[in-house]
Design a protein around this motif. Structure first.
Motif, mmCIF file in Angstrom:
data_model
loop_
_atom_site.group_PDB
_atom_site.id
_atom_site.type_symbol
_atom_site.label_atom_id
_atom_site.label_comp_id
_atom_site.label_asym_id
_atom_site.label_seq_id
_atom_site.Cartn_x
_atom_site.Cartn_y
_atom_site.Cartn_z
ATOM 1 N N HIS A 12 0.810 -1.221 0.000
ATOM 2 C CA HIS A 12 0.000 0.000 0.000
ATOM 3 C C HIS A 12 0.846 1.276 0.000
ATOM 4 O O HIS A 12 0.318 2.374 -0.024
ATOM 5 C CB HIS A 12 -0.906 0.025 1.228
ATOM 6 C CG HIS A 12 -2.029 -0.959 1.189
ATOM 7 N ND1 HIS A 12 -1.868 -2.277 0.855
ATOM 8 C CD2 HIS A 12 -3.342 -0.793 1.446
ATOM 9 C CE1 HIS A 12 -3.029 -2.900 0.930
ATOM 10 N NE2 HIS A 12 -3.947 -2.024 1.279
ATOM 11 N N ARG A 124 -5.788 -4.132 -1.498
ATOM 12 C CA ARG A 124 -5.081 -3.308 -2.489
ATOM 13 C C ARG A 124 -6.052 -2.784 -3.542
ATOM 14 O O ARG A 124 -5.975 -1.634 -3.941
ATOM 15 C CB ARG A 124 -3.948 -4.102 -3.137
ATOM 16 C CG ARG A 124 -3.217 -3.292 -4.197
ATOM 17 C CD ARG A 124 -1.838 -3.824 -4.477
ATOM 18 N NE ARG A 124 -1.224 -3.193 -5.613
ATOM 19 C CZ ARG A 124 -0.754 -1.949 -5.655
ATOM 20 N NH1 ARG A 124 -0.847 -1.186 -4.587
ATOM 21 N NH2 ARG A 124 -0.200 -1.456 -6.738
ATOM 22 N N GLU A 125 -6.970 -3.607 -4.006
ATOM 23 C CA GLU A 125 -7.925 -3.169 -5.035
ATOM 24 C C GLU A 125 -8.878 -2.105 -4.488
ATOM 25 O O GLU A 125 -9.181 -1.124 -5.177
ATOM 26 C CB GLU A 125 -8.701 -4.361 -5.596
ATOM 27 C CG GLU A 125 -9.587 -4.008 -6.769
ATOM 28 C CD GLU A 125 -8.878 -3.224 -7.893
ATOM 29 O OE1 GLU A 125 -9.478 -2.262 -8.413
ATOM 30 O OE2 GLU A 125 -7.736 -3.561 -8.262
ATOM 31 N N GLU A 126 -9.343 -2.251 -3.251
ATOM 32 C CA GLU A 126 -10.210 -1.220 -2.645
ATOM 33 C C GLU A 126 -9.451 0.097 -2.500
ATOM 34 O O GLU A 126 -9.988 1.167 -2.793
ATOM 35 C CB GLU A 126 -10.699 -1.673 -1.266
ATOM 36 C CG GLU A 126 -11.676 -2.813 -1.282
ATOM 37 C CD GLU A 126 -11.927 -3.378 0.116
ATOM 38 O OE1 GLU A 126 -13.008 -3.951 0.310
ATOM 39 O OE2 GLU A 126 -11.048 -3.255 1.002
ATOM 40 N N ARG A 128 -6.887 1.059 -4.238
ATOM 41 C CA ARG A 128 -6.638 1.602 -5.578
ATOM 42 C C ARG A 128 -7.890 2.291 -6.126
ATOM 43 O O ARG A 128 -7.808 3.352 -6.736
ATOM 44 C CB ARG A 128 -6.190 0.453 -6.500
ATOM 45 C CG ARG A 128 -5.705 0.879 -7.828
ATOM 46 C CD ARG A 128 -4.387 1.667 -7.718
ATOM 47 N NE ARG A 128 -4.067 2.184 -9.016
ATOM 48 C CZ ARG A 128 -4.282 3.432 -9.416
ATOM 49 N NH1 ARG A 128 -4.767 4.328 -8.587
ATOM 50 N NH2 ARG A 128 -3.981 3.822 -10.627
ATOM 51 N N GLN A 129 -9.056 1.697 -5.887
ATOM 52 C CA GLN A 129 -10.315 2.287 -6.346
ATOM 53 C C GLN A 129 -10.580 3.620 -5.638
ATOM 54 O O GLN A 129 -10.987 4.599 -6.280
ATOM 55 C CB GLN A 129 -11.474 1.307 -6.086
ATOM 56 C CG GLN A 129 -12.787 1.746 -6.665
ATOM 57 C CD GLN A 129 -12.743 1.874 -8.183
ATOM 58 O OE1 GLN A 129 -12.042 1.141 -8.876
ATOM 59 N NE2 GLN A 129 -13.460 2.833 -8.707
ATOM 60 N N THR A 130 -10.329 3.685 -4.344
ATOM 61 C CA THR A 130 -10.510 4.945 -3.609
ATOM 62 C C THR A 130 -9.551 6.005 -4.127
ATOM 63 O O THR A 130 -9.939 7.162 -4.306
ATOM 64 C CB THR A 130 -10.305 4.720 -2.098
ATOM 65 O OG1 THR A 130 -11.247 3.736 -1.652
ATOM 66 C CG2 THR A 130 -10.497 6.004 -1.316
ATOM 67 N N ARG A 132 -8.334 6.219 -7.127
ATOM 68 C CA ARG A 132 -8.856 6.673 -8.426
ATOM 69 C C ARG A 132 -9.935 7.735 -8.224
ATOM 70 O O ARG A 132 -9.973 8.739 -8.940
ATOM 71 C CB ARG A 132 -9.438 5.505 -9.220
ATOM 72 C CG ARG A 132 -8.432 4.672 -9.933
ATOM 73 C CD ARG A 132 -9.114 3.632 -10.839
ATOM 74 N NE ARG A 132 -8.216 2.529 -11.068
ATOM 75 C CZ ARG A 132 -8.268 1.342 -10.454
ATOM 76 N NH1 ARG A 132 -9.211 1.079 -9.593
ATOM 77 N NH2 ARG A 132 -7.377 0.417 -10.727
ATOM 78 N N GLY A 133 -10.821 7.507 -7.254
ATOM 79 C CA GLY A 133 -11.877 8.478 -6.969
ATOM 80 C C GLY A 133 -11.320 9.805 -6.489
ATOM 81 O O GLY A 133 -11.776 10.880 -6.922
ATOM 82 N N THR A 135 -8.322 11.000 -7.108
ATOM 83 C CA THR A 135 -7.633 11.608 -8.246
ATOM 84 C C THR A 135 -8.624 12.249 -9.203
ATOM 85 O O THR A 135 -8.418 13.377 -9.677
ATOM 86 C CB THR A 135 -6.785 10.549 -8.986
ATOM 87 O OG1 THR A 135 -5.837 10.007 -8.073
ATOM 88 C CG2 THR A 135 -6.069 11.153 -10.175
ATOM 89 N N SER A 136 -9.704 11.549 -9.481
ATOM 90 C CA SER A 136 -10.730 12.073 -10.384
ATOM 91 C C SER A 136 -11.347 13.352 -9.820
ATOM 92 O O SER A 136 -11.529 14.343 -10.543
ATOM 93 C CB SER A 136 -11.797 11.005 -10.600
ATOM 94 O OG SER A 136 -12.843 11.510 -11.379
#
Length: 186
Positions: A12, A124-126, A128-130, A132-133, A135-136
């Motif tokens: 992480h 890690r996937e959760e 990474r998704q957060t 992305r949010g 960053t967006s």
């Protein structure tokens, strides 16, 4: 003013570093927008108050009788200030800077909570998704916000340097956070 947790698992670490960058960026952007809003409010007052006063004085002077060209000069000065105020549109810019600052504060809070509360327990996937949010959201805010001017940037730096966005609950190196004691009223 890094929030990077020291005990972060290696899987992480890069996510935490990027979330910390977003937090810092949001901190600076929010403070810069708040300072820019204050400057636009000042400009609005510096142009608006004299324009209104000159318009009132020119009308009163014109009604007073034979005073020569002064009512016309005062009316022209009031019109010039009003035209400048309309062109600059300081009240709209002030409102937009205030709105942008509050949106950056929301992003700053989301990044801080992700870093300090949620990241360690997320897969890690959760995580990474957060990220992305976050960053967006940052990218959308950056596109919508007018960049603060040099003066606002300097004022923001001064305020951040003076720990103007520090919460009492965070404590300081020389004064740790006080324990929270509930107050019960009789």
């Amino acid at each position: 003013m890094s929030l990077f947790p020291g005990d972060m698992p290696d899987s992480h670490r890069a996510i935490a570093q990027e979330a910390d960058r977003i937090h810092e960026s949001a901190l600076w952007s929010a403070q810069g927008q708040f300072e820019q809003a204050k400057l636009w409010r000042l400009i609005n007052l510096l142009l608006g108050v004299p324009a209104a006063a000159l318009a009132a004085v020119s009308g009163g002077t014109a009604l007073a009788g034979d005073v020569g060209i002064w009512p016309g000069v005062l009316a022209l000065a009031a019109a010039a200030l009003s035209a400048t105020l309309t062109t600059v549109n300081a009240s709209r810019r002030m409102a937009q800077a205030q709105t942008s600052a509050n949106a950056y504060l929301q992003l700053q809070t989301a990044a801080r909570q992700f870093l300090t509360i949620d990241l360690a327990g997320a897969s890690r996937e959760e995580a990474r998704q957060t990220l992305r949010g976050l960053t967006s959201t940052r990218d959308e805010l950056n596109q919508a916000a007018d960049p603060p001017g040099r003066i606002a940037y300097r004022l923001a730096g001064r305020n951040i340097g003076a720990e103007g966005q520090r919460y009492g609950a965070d404590g300081t190196p020389d004064r740790p956070a006080a324990p929270v004691t509930p107050r019960l009223r009789p």
